[in-house]
Design a protein around this motif. Structure first.
Motif, PDB file in Angstrom:
ATOM      1  N   TYR A 179      40.248 -48.174 -22.261  1.00 25.63           N
ATOM      2  CA  TYR A 179      40.535 -46.986 -23.066  1.00 25.63           C
ATOM      3  C   TYR A 179      39.916 -47.098 -24.461  1.00 25.63           C
ATOM      4  O   TYR A 179      39.367 -46.128 -24.992  1.00 25.63           O
ATOM      5  N   ALA A 180      40.004 -48.276 -25.062  1.00 26.46           N
ATOM      6  CA  ALA A 180      39.493 -48.465 -26.425  1.00 26.46           C
ATOM      7  C   ALA A 180      37.979 -48.332 -26.486  1.00 26.46           C
ATOM      8  O   ALA A 180      37.436 -47.695 -27.399  1.00 26.46           O
ATOM      9  N   THR A 181      37.276 -48.902 -25.513  1.00 29.31           N
ATOM     10  CA  THR A 181      35.813 -48.875 -25.546  1.00 29.31           C
ATOM     11  C   THR A 181      35.256 -47.492 -25.198  1.00 29.31           C
ATOM     12  O   THR A 181      34.151 -47.148 -25.622  1.00 29.31           O
ATOM     13  N   LEU A 182      36.012 -46.714 -24.450  1.00 31.17           N
ATOM     14  CA  LEU A 182      35.550 -45.379 -24.067  1.00 31.17           C
ATOM     15  C   LEU A 182      36.046 -44.288 -25.008  1.00 31.17           C
ATOM     16  O   LEU A 182      35.688 -43.120 -24.848  1.00 31.17           O
ATOM     17  N   PHE A 183      36.865 -44.654 -25.974  1.00 36.43           N
ATOM     18  CA  PHE A 183      37.493 -43.673 -26.859  1.00 36.43           C
ATOM     19  C   PHE A 183      36.457 -42.828 -27.601  1.00 36.43           C
ATOM     20  O   PHE A 183      36.545 -41.599 -27.645  1.00 36.43           O
ATOM     21  N   LEU A 184      35.448 -43.468 -28.172  1.00 35.21           N
ATOM     22  CA  LEU A 184      34.428 -42.750 -28.936  1.00 35.21           C
ATOM     23  C   LEU A 184      33.610 -41.838 -28.028  1.00 35.21           C
ATOM     24  O   LEU A 184      33.324 -40.682 -28.390  1.00 35.21           O
ATOM     25  N   SER A 185      33.245 -42.335 -26.843  1.00 31.27           N
ATOM     26  CA  SER A 185      32.449 -41.534 -25.915  1.00 31.27           C
ATOM     27  C   SER A 185      33.186 -40.274 -25.502  1.00 31.27           C
ATOM     28  O   SER A 185      32.604 -39.181 -25.447  1.00 31.27           O
ATOM     29  N   ILE A 186      34.475 -40.413 -25.198  1.00 39.18           N
ATOM     30  CA  ILE A 186      35.255 -39.255 -24.766  1.00 39.18           C
ATOM     31  C   ILE A 186      35.488 -38.294 -25.932  1.00 39.18           C
ATOM     32  O   ILE A 186      35.363 -37.071 -25.784  1.00 39.18           O
ATOM     33  N   SER A 187      35.821 -38.827 -27.100  1.00 41.24           N
ATOM     34  CA  SER A 187      36.105 -37.959 -28.248  1.00 41.24           C
ATOM     35  C   SER A 187      34.869 -37.171 -28.678  1.00 41.24           C
ATOM     36  O   SER A 187      34.991 -36.063 -29.202  1.00 41.24           O
ATOM     37  N   SER A 188      33.683 -37.714 -28.447  1.00 40.59           N
ATOM     38  CA  SER A 188      32.460 -37.006 -28.845  1.00 40.59           C
ATOM     39  C   SER A 188      32.248 -35.733 -28.043  1.00 40.59           C
ATOM     40  O   SER A 188      31.462 -34.863 -28.452  1.00 40.59           O
ATOM     41  N   LEU A 189      32.947 -35.598 -26.926  1.00 39.47           N
ATOM     42  CA  LEU A 189      32.846 -34.371 -26.142  1.00 39.47           C
ATOM     43  C   LEU A 189      33.392 -33.173 -26.915  1.00 39.47           C
ATOM     44  O   LEU A 189      32.989 -32.027 -26.666  1.00 39.47           O
ATOM     45  N   ILE A 190      34.320 -33.421 -27.832  1.00 41.71           N
ATOM     46  CA  ILE A 190      34.842 -32.322 -28.655  1.00 41.71           C
ATOM     47  C   ILE A 190      33.707 -31.713 -29.467  1.00 41.71           C
ATOM     48  O   ILE A 190      33.596 -30.485 -29.591  1.00 41.71           O
ATOM     49  N   GLY A 191      32.847 -32.566 -30.023  1.00 36.08           N
ATOM     50  CA  GLY A 191      31.716 -32.075 -30.799  1.00 36.08           C
ATOM     51  C   GLY A 191      30.774 -31.236 -29.953  1.00 36.08           C
ATOM     52  O   GLY A 191      30.285 -30.183 -30.390  1.00 36.08           O
ATOM     53  N   ILE A 192      30.533 -31.678 -28.722  1.00 34.96           N
ATOM     54  CA  ILE A 192      29.671 -30.911 -27.820  1.00 34.96           C
ATOM     55  C   ILE A 192      30.311 -29.563 -27.501  1.00 34.96           C
ATOM     56  O   ILE A 192      29.641 -28.529 -27.465  1.00 34.96           O
ATOM     57  N   GLY A 193      31.620 -29.574 -27.288  1.00 31.88           N
ATOM     58  CA  GLY A 193      32.336 -28.336 -27.011  1.00 31.88           C
ATOM     59  C   GLY A 193      32.280 -27.365 -28.181  1.00 31.88           C
ATOM     60  O   GLY A 193      32.075 -26.159 -28.000  1.00 31.88           O
ATOM     61  N   LEU A 194      32.442 -27.880 -29.389  1.00 31.90           N
ATOM     62  CA  LEU A 194      32.386 -27.025 -30.580  1.00 31.90           C
ATOM     63  C   LEU A 194      30.987 -26.440 -30.778  1.00 31.90           C
ATOM     64  O   LEU A 194      30.834 -25.289 -31.211  1.00 31.90           O
ATOM     65  N   ARG A 195      29.975 -27.240 -30.439  1.00 29.78           N
ATOM     66  CA  ARG A 195      28.609 -26.706 -30.538  1.00 29.78           C
ATOM     67  C   ARG A 195      28.388 -25.575 -29.530  1.00 29.78           C
ATOM     68  O   ARG A 195      27.644 -24.630 -29.801  1.00 29.78           O
ATOM     69  N   GLU A 196      29.021 -25.688 -28.352  1.00 26.87           N
ATOM     70  CA  GLU A 196      28.942 -24.595 -27.386  1.00 26.87           C
ATOM     71  C   GLU A 196      29.575 -23.328 -27.964  1.00 26.87           C
ATOM     72  O   GLU A 196      29.082 -22.216 -27.744  1.00 26.87           O
ATOM     73  N   TYR A 197      30.666 -23.498 -28.688  1.00 26.46           N
ATOM     74  CA  TYR A 197      31.364 -22.357 -29.270  1.00 26.46           C
ATOM     75  C   TYR A 197      30.514 -21.611 -30.305  1.00 26.46           C
ATOM     76  O   TYR A 197      30.707 -20.418 -30.532  1.00 26.46           O
ATOM     77  N   THR A 198      29.589 -22.299 -30.953  1.00 27.52           N
ATOM     78  CA  THR A 198      28.783 -21.645 -31.985  1.00 27.52           C
ATOM     79  C   THR A 198      27.930 -20.516 -31.404  1.00 27.52           C
ATOM     80  O   THR A 198      27.495 -19.631 -32.137  1.00 27.52           O
ATOM     81  N   HIS A 199      27.715 -20.553 -30.084  1.00 26.82           N
ATOM     82  CA  HIS A 199      26.899 -19.514 -29.450  1.00 26.82           C
ATOM     83  C   HIS A 199      27.677 -18.220 -29.219  1.00 26.82           C
ATOM     84  O   HIS A 199      27.068 -17.178 -28.971  1.00 26.82           O
ATOM     85  N   ILE A 200      28.998 -18.292 -29.269  1.00 23.92           N
ATOM     86  CA  ILE A 200      29.774 -17.129 -28.833  1.00 23.92           C
ATOM     87  C   ILE A 200      30.678 -16.557 -29.922  1.00 23.92           C
ATOM     88  O   ILE A 200      31.290 -15.507 -29.719  1.00 23.92           O
ATOM     89  N   PHE A 201      30.789 -17.192 -31.056  1.00 25.30           N
ATOM     90  CA  PHE A 201      31.748 -16.744 -32.061  1.00 25.30           C
ATOM     91  C   PHE A 201      31.251 -15.571 -32.909  1.00 25.30           C
ATOM     92  O   PHE A 201      31.865 -15.210 -33.897  1.00 25.30           O
TER      93      PHE A 201
END
Length: 430
Positions: free
Chosen positions: A339-361
């Motif tokens: 869990y600790a070693t994958l924490f950063l990789s998983i949390s970075s998905l939020i940034g990708i998701g927010l970038r997707e949102y920039t196309h539709i807001f």
């Protein structure tokens, strides 16, 4: 040498993503330690083999298969039913085999009749962004519990485990952000080794058991017995299948963007291979595997965009399954370290998701859909499982999962509003 380290890191990334689920399922169904070891063996074989099938013949991306979180939740729900004595664990497991088998057949039919592209149209930037944010939100609970040692050595907070896991987490973040390319590229691998050693030094690892009946063996089919039909599990499985298609499309979409792939992903071909993969998972009595969106975060963190290291890593995972003693050894990796070693990789998905949102807001109704979907998804995550005990099995499995609820509402609202708008400009904006 470059491919060696990259492939090794891919191997450990895949391993870290598949160890927890079979162990937790084995525990939930009351399987013996030996049965759990062989469940791990079958899982490793299926994940390695099916990842290669997708890499060579399906989506052809550096995107590995992993036991599906949705199937995981279905297994755990029915394990609870088995624990109450309503159904025997043996019958439930055989019924789940049948459910995964029928799921695979459904994927084959949808892909054969080329319906995957129609499903792909549902996954606009709005849906993809919502999916990623809800996915990380749903994973955040298990990740934090794992890092705090809850359920590892005891059912409560474990200070020693938490300190070691947090140190490992900080270490992995520092490495990932390092100016030295070697350290940042192989941060997951180095952090996993560091955390395992740290846990061993502090003395918070579980006893290592290498007792196996044979040194070399191959995964055996239908270890849980011949599949049997159960209407409740069948309906749950069919609905889960449609949701897994969203997982396939969203995961492949995100990884294609991260790897800057020029060639368009053939979703009918990827769906067909996914059907074969589910049939294989059913035959080998394990959880159905799907491509995982977390790979996008892993690639973003490590900068390993080539496909060859992924193919080598998948092959190594499959070959490992032939050696039960290796399975027993790797099963001893402390779950909090993963869990600790994958924490950063998983949390970075939020940034990708927010970038997707920039196309539709730019459109107010898109903002409303996102808010409603996230609110419903987040809210559902806080509903106690016991509060849904009186509902039908299929409905329970849906309402127990905030990701399912949020994505379903997002797709439904977007398609409904788009239809009412009836304007090409609206569709383009989404």
């Amino acid at each position: 040498m470059k491919h060696f380290f990259s492939s090794t890191q891919w191997t450990f990334f895949i391993l870290a993503n598949i160890v927890v689920i079979p162990i937790s399922i084995g525990f939930a169904f009351g399987l013996s330690q030996m049965e759990i070891t062989y469940l791990l063996q079958r899982t490793f074989f299926v994940v390695g083999f099916t990842s290669l099938l997708q890499g060579f013949f399906g989506h052809k991306l550096p995107l590995n298969e992993s036991p599906a979180g949705l199937w995981w939740s279905v297994f755990l729900i029915y394990a609870g039913f088995a624990a109450t004595g309503a159904k025997s664990a043996d019958i439930v497991l055989r019924s789940l085999e049948m459910g995964i088998l029928m799921s695979g057949i459904l994927f084959l039919l949808l892909s054969t009749f080329k319906l995957m592209d129609q499903i792909k149209k549902l996954f606009t930037p709005l849906v993809t962004g919502t999916y990623l944010i809800l996915l990380v939100s749903q994973l955040s609970g298990p990740f934090m519990k794992g890092i705090f040692g809850i359920g590892y050595l005891s059912k409560s907070f474990d200070g020693a485990v938490a300190v070691c896991a947090i140190i490992t987490l900080i270490f992995s973040v520092v490495l990932a952000k390092s100016r030295f390319k070697f350290l940042s590229s192989y941060s997951v691998l180095i952090s996993l080794a560091f955390g395992w050693i740290l846990f061993a030094i502090v003395g918070v690892t579980k006893p290592l058991s290498l007792e196996v009946n044979e040194w070399i063996s191959f995964a055996k089919p239908f270890e849980w017995g011949t599949p049997v039909f159960d209407i409740g599990i069948m309906l749950t499985s069919l609905f889960t299948s449609f949701l897994l298609l969203t997982n396939l499309v969203a995961s492949a979409d995100v990884v294609a963007k991260v790897t800057e792939r020029k060639e368009k992903v053939n979703y009918n071909r990827a769906g067909f291979v996914m059907g074969i993969n589910h049939i294989i998972a059913s035959c080998f009595s394990t959880v159905g595997a799907v491509p995982i969106a977390g790979v996008a975060g892993f690639i973003s963190t490590t900068k390993i965009k080539e496909k060859l290291p992924f193919l080598i890593g998948s092959t190594v995972i499959m070959v490992m399954s032939f050696f039960p003693i290796i399975m027993a050894f790797f099963a001893s990796i402390p779950v909090p370290v993963g869990y600790a070693t994958l924490f950063l990789s998983i949390s970075s998905l939020i940034g990708i998701g927010l970038r997707e949102y920039t196309h539709i807001f730019k459109k107010e109704h898109a903002v409303s859909i996102a808010c409603l979907s996230l609110m419903a998804g987040f809210g559902t995550m806080f509903i106690p499982a016991e509060a849904l005990a009186g509902l039908p099995d299929g409905l329970t499995s849906i309402l127990n999962n905030g990701l399912i609820v949020g994505i379903f509402i997002c797709i439904l609202l977007e398609q409904t509003l788009r239809e009412k708008q009836g304007s090409p400009s609206v569709e383009k904006s989404l």
